[in-house]
Scaffold this active site. Structure first.
Site, short mmCIF file in Angstrom:
data_model
loop_
_atom_site.label_atom_id
_atom_site.label_comp_id
_atom_site.label_asym_id
_atom_site.label_seq_id
_atom_site.Cartn_x
_atom_site.Cartn_y
_atom_site.Cartn_z
N SER A 54 40.50 49.86 46.37
CA SER A 54 39.14 48.59 45.34
C SER A 54 38.25 47.81 46.23
CB SER A 54 40.13 47.72 43.93
OG SER A 54 40.43 47.15 44.32
N HIS A 73 40.70 40.66 44.49
CA HIS A 73 39.35 41.26 43.82
C HIS A 73 37.91 40.25 44.48
CE1 HIS A 73 39.98 44.31 41.48
NE2 HIS A 73 40.46 45.28 43.04
N ASP A 115 35.81 43.21 36.27
CA ASP A 115 37.51 43.94 36.24
C ASP A 115 37.11 43.23 34.81
OD1 ASP A 115 37.75 43.76 38.40
OD2 ASP A 115 38.21 42.14 39.14
#
Length: 180
Positions: free
Chosen positions: A57, A97, A123
């Protein structure tokens, strides 16, 4: 039957002081690893100073298997664009992230929205039900550095648990074969 048991006993024929020495050496290795881990926790300010990237990701910034070093100073402000590691209540695995949005009020409270670089949406679907933002309590650390692919052994061991057993069997066979 006794011959089979004596052949399978890895300590058969080894003096007791050598067995004790090996146990002490193993204890020293484990103690040293724990001391290094505790030092990293203190030095980095993060409860988990080292994490492995488990998904794609965050590509192209990080690949699966990259080992990340985290640091965290709770007093320094979080800003959009920073890469953080956070943990959601009730979920075991931390997530790496990028901070997408940060809202800070006068009291210094933060509302944080994150997104993986390789993901098309933010998210919010990863957060708990009815949770729209992260707070500072969710943040474990900021990425301070990384080593590419060093964490792949962790991923392989997790994805293929039988490989651990195979490695133990192979090592045992090697030890037994060197004794004859």
């Amino acid at each position: 039957m006794n011959d089979l048991v004596s052949k399978l006993n890895p300590f058969n024929g080894i003096p007791k002081y050598q067995v004790a020495q090996q146990i002490v050496n193993l204890g020293l290795i484990v103690s040293t690893a724990l001391m290094i881990w505790k030092f990293l926790i203190i030095f980095s300010g993060s409860e988990s100073p080292i994490v492995v990237v488990l998904s794609g990701s965050m590509r192209p910034a990080f690949d699966r298997g990259d080992l990340l070093y985290l640091d965290y100073d709770e007093k320094s402000p979080l800003r959009s664009g920073e890469i953080v590691v956070f943990k959601i209540e009730g979920k075991e695995i931390p997530i790496v992230h990028r901070v997408l949005n940060v809202h800070e009020n006068a009291a210094g409270d933060y509302l944080i929205l994150t997104k993986g670089d390789n993901n098309t949406v933010d998210d919010r679907s990863l957060y708990n039900k009815d949770q729209r933002w992260l707070t500072r309590d969710h943040i474990i650390g900021r990425v301070g550095g990384y080593l590419p692919y060093v964490g792949m052994i962790t991923i392989v061991m997790h994805d293929y648990p039988n490989l651990k057993i195979l490695m133990i069997v192979v090592l045992t066979l090697i030890v037994l074969s060197t004794r004859e």
